[in-house]
Scaffold this motif. Structure first.
Motif, PDB file in Angstrom:
ATOM      1  N   ASP A  89     -14.599  43.638  51.220  1.00 27.00           N
ATOM      2  CA  ASP A  89     -15.372  42.413  51.355  1.00 27.00           C
ATOM      3  C   ASP A  89     -16.831  42.719  51.064  1.00 27.00           C
ATOM      4  O   ASP A  89     -17.349  43.759  51.490  1.00 27.00           O
ATOM      5  CB  ASP A  89     -15.233  41.843  52.764  1.00 27.00           C
ATOM      6  CG  ASP A  89     -13.812  41.351  53.053  1.00 27.00           C
ATOM      7  OD1 ASP A  89     -13.117  41.000  52.080  1.00 27.00           O
ATOM      8  OD2 ASP A  89     -13.418  41.336  54.228  1.00 27.00           O
ATOM      9  N   PRO A  90     -17.487  41.820  50.343  1.00 24.23           N
ATOM     10  CA  PRO A  90     -18.895  42.091  50.033  1.00 24.23           C
ATOM     11  C   PRO A  90     -19.727  42.091  51.317  1.00 24.23           C
ATOM     12  O   PRO A  90     -19.468  41.336  52.247  1.00 24.23           O
ATOM     13  CB  PRO A  90     -19.298  40.940  49.108  1.00 24.23           C
ATOM     14  CG  PRO A  90     -18.273  39.889  49.319  1.00 24.23           C
ATOM     15  CD  PRO A  90     -17.018  40.566  49.791  1.00 24.23           C
ATOM     16  N   VAL A  91     -20.696  42.952  51.343  1.00 17.79           N
ATOM     17  CA  VAL A  91     -21.604  43.021  52.481  1.00 17.79           C
ATOM     18  C   VAL A  91     -22.697  41.992  52.250  1.00 17.79           C
ATOM     19  O   VAL A  91     -23.329  41.983  51.187  1.00 17.79           O
ATOM     20  CB  VAL A  91     -22.211  44.440  52.592  1.00 17.79           C
ATOM     21  CG1 VAL A  91     -23.226  44.499  53.715  1.00 17.79           C
ATOM     22  CG2 VAL A  91     -21.119  45.462  52.775  1.00 17.79           C
ATOM     23  N   PRO A  92     -22.897  41.106  53.229  1.00 14.24           N
ATOM     24  CA  PRO A  92     -23.929  40.086  53.025  1.00 14.24           C
ATOM     25  C   PRO A  92     -25.314  40.720  52.959  1.00 14.24           C
ATOM     26  O   PRO A  92     -25.580  41.748  53.579  1.00 14.24           O
ATOM     27  CB  PRO A  92     -23.799  39.184  54.248  1.00 14.24           C
ATOM     28  CG  PRO A  92     -23.088  39.990  55.269  1.00 14.24           C
ATOM     29  CD  PRO A  92     -22.259  40.998  54.530  1.00 14.24           C
ATOM     30  N   ALA A  93     -26.169  40.090  52.212  1.00 18.32           N
ATOM     31  CA  ALA A  93     -27.551  40.562  52.093  1.00 18.32           C
ATOM     32  C   ALA A  93     -28.252  40.384  53.434  1.00 18.32           C
ATOM     33  O   ALA A  93     -27.918  39.478  54.197  1.00 18.32           O
ATOM     34  CB  ALA A  93     -28.266  39.777  51.010  1.00 18.32           C
TER      35      ALA A  93
END
Length: 169
Positions: A89-93
């Protein structure tokens, strides 16, 4: 102790042929170089028995082939796992607030930053912060107080405490 001179001669005489062979197997020069290096390391470890073989280079080719296949299988299995499970899962900014706090923390002296990190981020009691940093309890309290005040200034916040926390620290 292996015969270093004999191994050096073997290495000098066979390295280009082995590299060419492994390059044909892998179609990747960097991968081939890694495999060849690993194969020669194994050869050096067993040189006292390998140097008595009729064809030590044949042993080396078999070892290099097995190493190349093993590395290929590991890569293939990793790719299969990726396809099976999908990407992470992409890591949120980080938020704008988080970036501002980090920038403000960077502007603090190291001692204040350390005290704030240990106490507020890791949740250590003030006494544990004092013990871990090797300074008196009053020094930690002063660093926390000055650090909070400096952060409030850097973040343009009201520096007055909104709770009785200041008395606790």
């Amino acid at each position: 102790m292996p015969d270093a001179a004999g191994f050096d001669e073997f290495y000098q005489g066979s390295r280009q042929r082995l590299l060419g062979f492994v390059y044909l197997l892998t179609n990747d020069l960097v991968e081939a170089q890694d495999v060849v290096q690993e194969a020669y390391m194994k050869a050096w470890q067993h040189w006292s028995s390998i140097d008595r073989y009729d064809d030590p280079e044949a042993w080396l080719r078999v070892v290099a082939n097995r190493i190349a296949v093993s590395r290929w299988r590991r890569l293939r299995n990793r790719a299969r796992a990726y396809l099976r499970h999908g990407p992470d899962d992409p890591v949120p900014a980080p938020s704008v607030d988080t970036i501002a706090v980090v920038e403000a923390l960077r502007r603090l002296p190291e001692e204040q930053r350390t005290a704030i990190g240990l106490h507020y981020l890791l949740g250590l009691p003030v006494a544990d912060v004092a013990r871990e940093t090797g300074v008196p309890l009053g020094t930690v309290k002063a660093r926390l107080h000055r650090g909070r005040a400096a952060l409030a200034t850097h973040l343009a916040l009201d520096p007055a405490p909104h709770s009785t926390e200041a008395a606790d620290v």
